[in-house]
Design a protein around this motif. Structure first.
Motif, PDB file in Angstrom:
ATOM      1  N   PRO A  10       8.763  -4.684   6.777  1.00 52.41           N
ATOM      2  CA  PRO A  10       9.645  -5.232   6.766  1.00 52.41           C
ATOM      3  C   PRO A  10      10.406  -6.815   6.074  1.00 52.41           C
ATOM      4  CG  PRO A  10       8.301  -4.979   8.860  1.00 52.41           C
ATOM      5  CD  PRO A  10       7.220  -4.971   7.538  1.00 52.41           C
ATOM      6  N   ARG A  11       9.430  -7.337   6.181  1.00 57.54           N
ATOM      7  CA  ARG A  11       9.433  -8.924   5.769  1.00 57.54           C
ATOM      8  C   ARG A  11       8.703  -8.885   4.929  1.00 57.54           C
ATOM      9  NH1 ARG A  11       8.615 -10.572  10.958  1.00 57.54           N
ATOM     10  NH2 ARG A  11       7.633 -12.510  11.237  1.00 57.54           N
ATOM     11  N   ILE A  12       8.721 -10.315   3.934  1.00 55.70           N
ATOM     12  CA  ILE A  12       7.786 -10.911   3.131  1.00 55.70           C
ATOM     13  C   ILE A  12       7.090 -12.346   3.903  1.00 55.70           C
ATOM     14  CG2 ILE A  12       6.645 -11.239   1.187  1.00 55.70           C
ATOM     15  CD1 ILE A  12       7.554  -8.287  -0.137  1.00 55.70           C
ATOM     16  N   ASP A  13       6.447 -12.612   4.058  1.00 57.39           N
ATOM     17  CA  ASP A  13       6.273 -13.875   5.244  1.00 57.39           C
ATOM     18  C   ASP A  13       5.587 -14.666   4.172  1.00 57.39           C
ATOM     19  OD1 ASP A  13       7.584 -13.405   7.261  1.00 57.39           O
ATOM     20  OD2 ASP A  13       5.359 -12.765   7.644  1.00 57.39           O
ATOM     21  N   ALA A  14       4.272 -14.051   3.086  1.00 59.13           N
ATOM     22  CA  ALA A  14       3.559 -15.335   2.048  1.00 59.13           C
ATOM     23  C   ALA A  14       3.403 -14.651   0.950  1.00 59.13           C
ATOM     24  CB  ALA A  14       2.721 -15.871   1.814  1.00 59.13           C
ATOM     25  N   VAL A  15       3.722 -14.697  -1.123  1.00 60.13           N
ATOM     26  CA  VAL A  15       3.207 -14.116  -1.731  1.00 60.13           C
ATOM     27  C   VAL A  15       2.322 -14.852  -1.966  1.00 60.13           C
ATOM     28  CG1 VAL A  15       3.034 -13.598  -4.082  1.00 60.13           C
ATOM     29  CG2 VAL A  15       4.819 -12.801  -2.357  1.00 60.13           C
ATOM     30  N   ILE A  16       1.089 -14.504  -2.417  1.00 56.04           N
ATOM     31  CA  ILE A  16      -0.532 -15.474  -2.724  1.00 56.04           C
ATOM     32  C   ILE A  16      -0.635 -15.011  -4.090  1.00 56.04           C
ATOM     33  CG2 ILE A  16      -2.785 -16.621  -2.514  1.00 56.04           C
ATOM     34  CD1 ILE A  16      -2.774 -15.348   0.682  1.00 56.04           C
ATOM     35  N   SER A  17      -0.621 -15.450  -5.355  1.00 51.94           N
ATOM     36  CA  SER A  17      -0.965 -15.252  -6.690  1.00 51.94           C
ATOM     37  C   SER A  17      -2.019 -16.217  -6.928  1.00 51.94           C
ATOM     38  CB  SER A  17       0.316 -15.474  -7.195  1.00 51.94           C
ATOM     39  OG  SER A  17       0.020 -14.453  -8.623  1.00 51.94           O
ATOM     40  N   SER A  18      -2.734 -15.607  -7.900  1.00 50.81           N
ATOM     41  CA  SER A  18      -3.984 -15.811  -8.949  1.00 50.81           C
ATOM     42  C   SER A  18      -4.079 -14.753  -9.802  1.00 50.81           C
ATOM     43  CB  SER A  18      -5.686 -16.011  -7.921  1.00 50.81           C
ATOM     44  OG  SER A  18      -5.788 -14.265  -8.297  1.00 50.81           O
ATOM     45  N   ILE A  19      -3.140 -14.394 -10.658  1.00 46.27           N
ATOM     46  CA  ILE A  19      -3.112 -13.175 -11.632  1.00 46.27           C
ATOM     47  C   ILE A  19      -2.847 -14.204 -12.597  1.00 46.27           C
ATOM     48  CG2 ILE A  19      -2.152 -11.831 -10.914  1.00 46.27           C
ATOM     49  CD1 ILE A  19       0.334 -11.915 -11.642  1.00 46.27           C
TER      50      ILE A  19
END
Length: 182
Positions: free
Chosen positions: A107-116
């Motif tokens: 429904p929404r995106i509160d956080a994105v975490i990235s280690s790529i």
């Protein structure tokens, strides 16, 4: 997954994995600290073997959702072993999926975490990933990136109002943890 198995996968497929070792518990704690307690809908680019996924799930509310995107097939199989109805593993390229984050069904995106390994991407791909991620997350959202260098910091400054970063030395090699806030 044993650390030596992760290292073998990382060496064999370094362009897709990017990490040399499993993230240390200190790095995981630093990333978790950047997540607000009320975040319910989280996406992780490069979920690896799930070391961070498992810790996020311990804190995620029952009605929350976590999507873990992993390109490497062997690591994706490890993610599939995590049996939690709140977790959805996806085998794919986060850099390619970033334009269609709304298709993830959250429904929404509160956080994105990235280690790529963002340093392995072409300059225009890095920029697109950061810009599209900034567009996709909520106004109170955060983009949390942990990398071996500060290469993306200047790009993050263009897409986020507030940027903070710190260095976690208790990881091999050490990680910079960068947080972009809208």
């Amino acid at each position: 997954m044993k650390p030596i198995d992760f290292i073998k996968i990382a060496v064999r497929d370094y362009k897709k994995v990017g990490a040399l070792t499993i993230s240390s518990r200190h790095t995981v704690r630093m990333v978790l600290k950047a997540l607000k307690p009320d975040y319910k809908y989280i996406v992780e680019y490069g979920a690896g073997n799930g070391v961070l996924v498992k810790e996020i799930l311990k804190r995620l509310p029952d009605d929350g959702r976590l999507i873990g995107i992993e390109l490497n097939e062997s690591l994706f199989r490890e993610l599939e072993k995590i049996k939690d109805p709140r977790f959805i593993p996806l085998n794919g390229d986060a850099a390619a999926l970033v334009s269609d984050l709304e298709t993830l069904g959250l429904p929404r995106i509160d956080a994105v975490i990235s280690s790529i390994p963002l340093s392995f991407l072409k300059s225009d791909q890095r920029k697109k990933l950061i810009v599209e991620t900034a567009k996709a997350i909520t106004d109170d959202g955060r983009f949390i990136v942990y990398q071996y260098s500060l290469l993306v910091l200047s790009l993050m400054k263009k897409s986020f109002k507030k940027i903070s970063y710190s260095l976690e030395l208790r990881n091999i090699p050490p990680y910079f943890v960068m947080v972009g806030e809208k």
